[in-house]
Structure formats: structure tokens, C-alpha cells
Design an enzyme around this catalytic site. Structure first.
Site, PDB file in Angstrom:
ATOM      1  N   LYS A 104       0.048   4.211  -0.158  1.00 12.65           N
ATOM      2  CA  LYS A 104      -0.592   5.382   0.473  1.00 12.65           C
ATOM      3  C   LYS A 104      -0.397   6.611  -0.433  1.00 12.65           C
ATOM      4  O   LYS A 104      -0.355   6.457  -1.643  1.00 12.65           O
ATOM      5  CB  LYS A 104      -0.057   5.576   1.896  1.00 12.65           C
ATOM      6  CG  LYS A 104      -0.187   4.272   2.706  1.00 12.65           C
ATOM      7  CD  LYS A 104       0.040   4.441   4.176  1.00 12.65           C
ATOM      8  CE  LYS A 104      -0.127   3.083   4.867  1.00 12.65           C
ATOM      9  NZ  LYS A 104      -0.031   3.165   6.314  1.00 12.65           N
TER      10      LYS A 104
ATOM     11  N   GLU B 109      -5.072  -4.923  10.622  1.00 13.35           N
ATOM     12  CA  GLU B 109      -4.060  -3.885  10.799  1.00 13.35           C
ATOM     13  C   GLU B 109      -4.331  -3.148  12.106  1.00 13.35           C
ATOM     14  O   GLU B 109      -5.131  -2.198  12.131  1.00 13.35           O
ATOM     15  CB  GLU B 109      -4.110  -2.880   9.637  1.00 13.35           C
ATOM     16  CG  GLU B 109      -3.833  -3.492   8.286  1.00 13.35           C
ATOM     17  CD  GLU B 109      -3.265  -2.472   7.313  1.00 13.35           C
ATOM     18  OE1 GLU B 109      -2.246  -2.768   6.695  1.00 13.35           O
ATOM     19  OE2 GLU B 109      -3.823  -1.365   7.188  1.00 13.35           O
TER      20      GLU B 109
ATOM     21  N   HIS C 204      -9.457   1.031   5.127  1.00 12.09           N
ATOM     22  CA  HIS C 204      -8.187   1.237   5.835  1.00 12.09           C
ATOM     23  C   HIS C 204      -8.432   2.169   7.020  1.00 12.09           C
ATOM     24  O   HIS C 204      -9.242   3.089   6.938  1.00 12.09           O
ATOM     25  CB  HIS C 204      -7.160   1.834   4.873  1.00 12.09           C
ATOM     26  CG  HIS C 204      -5.769   1.800   5.422  1.00 12.09           C
ATOM     27  ND1 HIS C 204      -5.332   2.681   6.378  1.00 12.09           N
ATOM     28  CD2 HIS C 204      -4.735   0.960   5.177  1.00 12.09           C
ATOM     29  CE1 HIS C 204      -4.080   2.394   6.689  1.00 12.09           C
ATOM     30  NE2 HIS C 204      -3.689   1.358   5.972  1.00 12.09           N
TER      31      HIS C 204
ATOM     32  N   GLY D 269       2.907   2.205  10.793  1.00  9.88           N
ATOM     33  CA  GLY D 269       3.889   3.284  10.667  1.00  9.88           C
ATOM     34  C   GLY D 269       4.623   3.619  11.952  1.00  9.88           C
ATOM     35  O   GLY D 269       5.289   4.651  12.035  1.00  9.88           O
TER      36      GLY D 269
ATOM     37  N   SER E 249       3.752  -2.226  10.234  1.00 10.04           N
ATOM     38  CA  SER E 249       5.196  -2.304  10.461  1.00 10.04           C
ATOM     39  C   SER E 249       5.814  -3.644  10.046  1.00 10.04           C
ATOM     40  O   SER E 249       6.752  -4.124  10.690  1.00 10.04           O
ATOM     41  CB  SER E 249       5.526  -1.986  11.924  1.00 10.04           C
ATOM     42  OG  SER E 249       5.125  -0.656  12.231  1.00 10.04           O
TER      43      SER E 249
ATOM     44  N   GLU F 206      -6.804   4.553   8.050  1.00 10.38           N
ATOM     45  CA  GLU F 206      -6.576   5.966   7.715  1.00 10.38           C
ATOM     46  C   GLU F 206      -7.796   6.567   7.026  1.00 10.38           C
ATOM     47  O   GLU F 206      -8.022   7.779   7.100  1.00 10.38           O
ATOM     48  CB  GLU F 206      -5.303   6.099   6.862  1.00 10.38           C
ATOM     49  CG  GLU F 206      -4.055   5.846   7.711  1.00 10.38           C
ATOM     50  CD  GLU F 206      -2.844   5.316   6.964  1.00 10.38           C
ATOM     51  OE1 GLU F 206      -2.818   5.364   5.720  1.00 10.38           O
ATOM     52  OE2 GLU F 206      -1.921   4.815   7.647  1.00 10.38           O
TER      53      GLU F 206
ATOM     54  N   ASN G  96       0.866  -1.176   0.000  1.00  8.09           N
ATOM     55  CA  ASN G  96       0.000   0.000   0.000  1.00  8.09           C
ATOM     56  C   ASN G  96       0.903   1.226   0.000  1.00  8.09           C
ATOM     57  O   ASN G  96       1.512   1.542   1.018  1.00  8.09           O
ATOM     58  CB  ASN G  96      -0.894  -0.038   1.253  1.00  8.09           C
ATOM     59  CG  ASN G  96      -1.723   1.222   1.418  1.00  8.09           C
ATOM     60  OD1 ASN G  96      -1.742   2.082   0.537  1.00  8.09           O
ATOM     61  ND2 ASN G  96      -2.410   1.323   2.543  1.00  8.09           N
TER      62      ASN G  96
HETATM   63  P1  13P Z   1       3.221   0.322   7.595  1.00  6.62           P
HETATM   64  O1  13P Z   1       3.705  -0.964   6.966  1.00  6.62           O
HETATM   65  O2  13P Z   1       3.929   1.538   7.070  1.00  6.62           O
HETATM   66  O3  13P Z   1       3.175   0.222   9.075  1.00  6.62           O
HETATM   67  O4  13P Z   1       1.699   0.534   7.109  1.00  6.62           O
HETATM   68  C1  13P Z   1       0.821  -0.522   7.196  1.00  6.62           C
HETATM   69  C2  13P Z   1      -0.408  -0.184   6.457  1.00  6.62           C
HETATM   70  O5  13P Z   1      -1.163   0.692   6.861  1.00  6.62           O
HETATM   71  C3  13P Z   1      -0.669  -0.901   5.195  1.00  6.62           C
HETATM   72  O6  13P Z   1      -1.947  -0.660   4.731  1.00  6.62           O
END
Ligand code: 13P
Length: 247
Positions: free
Chosen positions: A13, A165, A95, A171, A210, A97, A11
Site C-alpha cells: 500500500k 478481499e 483493490h 486492516g 488480516s 481501496e 501489498n
Molecule cells: P491487511 O492484510 O492489512 O488486512 O490488508 C489486506 C489487503 O488489503 C491486501 O491487499
């Protein structure tokens, strides 16, 4: 029922410009011998270019969100049909976010999932608890409610995955312990079987938060982990390939 083929999805983002297609091409060039399905989910602006750049390679392309409607007066939004038309075959939905930053509810995620199916896209539906919810001992209940509310019955005859997740692991460099991941994934599996019967056994349950080359093998070999949804470490081909090779 045989275990689903592992899926490793990157992803990106809100990262990546046209120059980043070189990273995607390097991923495609390094896949020999991998047993996983591999996907990259770039920003909508890059999907068509990436589809062109990766044509003929096994790398699948996914969107990061879609609107619940097929078309209409929704300025700035992208329809599932448009993602498919641009070359996507999957889409990440729900997601955290989007849930946190755009007020997406389980019901909206379910509507978007229906839209994805109508457009022929394979949904990757995300769930996960916040740190406060985990500390309060609510992680399993929160995730179970999200799975029940975000997965519409129409998924029954279609390929899809669920991504666990934990919000606090995204992150941050923090990851749950392997037993913690397994506990949630087993709970998701039980809910999938309750919702979809035997077909629920064939759904890949991805872990995200992560994931990096150094922890991928342990996470990917944990019970009921059927792949990974990777954020930051998917932006560099070498790191993403390190995770893919850990399957
Ligand atoms: P990270 O791997 O940067 O922690 O992000 C995970 C994520 O949100 C994947 O959709």
C-alpha cells in the site's frame, strides 16, 4: 487440471521508503524450501529500486494499480508499460481501496486489466463485499458480479489471479470463518469456469484481509484458496515469511 502454484503477494500500500528495501531483501533471503510464488507490490516509487535490489532472487515485483491507457496526458498516473519497464511482472487491480477511494468501477478495472495484459503484466484482480452487503446476505451476488464485470475475455489465454478481499476484513484484524471463505472461493471458481471454461480451474484464487502468521495455515489450506494477498503483515519480513512458510 492441476491446481495452480500458490501465490503469496505482499501489498505494501502507501508504505515504504528506500530503507524498506532491507525488508524485501530479508524476504528473498528466507525463501529456501518454499513452494509458493512470492511477490511484493510496493509503491510505484520503489519498483525500480526493488527490482534492482532483488535481481536474481525468486521474488516477483508488482504494481498496485495502473492506468487503462498506455501513455498520455494523465498527470500523476502510472501506465502498465511503465510498471513493466521499471521491473514489475504483476499488478494488483481493483483493490477495494481504489474502488472506494477513487471511484473505480468494474468496467474501469476490466479496462485496466486489458492494459496490464498489453504490457505483459500478470493481473491480480481484487473483489470483495462490504460489511453492509454481507449482513444483507448479498456477499456471493456482489462478488460474482464483480468477477463478471472486472475480468475481460482477453484474460482467457493469460496467467492471472483473483483476490477475494472482504472489505470489512482489511486492516481490521477480523477474518471470515473458514467455511465463509470457502463458500466465496467456490463461488468465484464456478464463475471463472463459466467465463473461461477449463482454464478457469487453473486460476489461483487468493484470500486477503488480516492474514497473519497465526491464521495463515488455516486460511491457506482451505478449499479453493490458492494463496494470499497480504497487507500489513507483509511490511515486516519475519511476518511475511511466517505466512509464506504456512503454504
Ligand atoms: P491487511 O492484510 O492489512 O488486512 O490488508 C489486506 C489487503 O488489503 C491486501 O491487499
Amino acid at each position: 487440471m492441476t491446481a495452480p502454484q500458490p501465490l503469496i503477494a505482499g501489498n505494501w500500500k502507501m508504505n515504504g521508503l528506500a530503507a524498506s528495501l532491507d525488508e524485501a531483501k530479508a524476504v528473498a533471503a528466507g525463501l529456501e524450501g518454499t513452494t509458493a510464488r512470492v511477490a511484493i507490490c510496493p509503491s510505484a516509487t520503489l519498483i525500480a529500486q526493488m527490482a534492482w535490489a532483488l535481481k536474481g532472487t525468486p521474488v516477483l515485483i508488482g504494481g498496485q494499480d495502473c492506468h487503462a491507457e498506455a501513455s498520455g496526458a494523465y498527470t500523476g498516473d502510472v501506465a502498465a508499460e511503465q510498471l513493466a519497464d521499471a521491473g514489475a511482472s504483476l499488478v494488483v487491480l481493483g483493490h477495494s481501496e481504489r474502488r472506494a477511494g477513487h471511484g473505480e468501477t468494474d468496467a474501469l478495472v476490466a479496462a485496466k486489466t486489458r492494459a496490464a495484459l498489453r504490457a505483459g503484466l500478470e493481473p491480480i484482480v481484487c473483489v470483495g463485499e462490504t460489511l453492509e452487503q454481507r449482513k444483507a446476505g448479498e456477499a456471493l451476488a456482489v462478488v460474482t458480479a464483480q468477477v463478471r464485470g472486472s475480468l475481460p475475455p482477453e484474460l482467457a489465454d493469460n496467467a492471472f489471479s483473483v483476490a477475494y478481499e472482504p472489505v470489512w476484513a482489511i486492516g481490521t484484524g477480523l477474518t471470515p470463518t473458514t467455511p465463509e471463505i470457502e463458500e466465496v472461493h467456490r463461488t468465484i471458481r464456478a464463475t471463472l469456469i463459466e467465463l473461461f471454461g477449463a482454464a478457469g480451474e487453473a486460476v489461483a484464487i487468493l484470500y486477503g484481509g488480516s492474514v497473519k502468521p497465526s491464521n495463515a495455515a488455516e486460511i491457506l489450506h482451505a478449499d479453493e484458496v490458492g494463496g494470499a494477498l497480504v497487507g500489513g503483515a507483509s511490511l515486516k519480513a519475519a511476518d511475511f515469511l511466517g505466512i509464506i512458510r504456512a503454504v
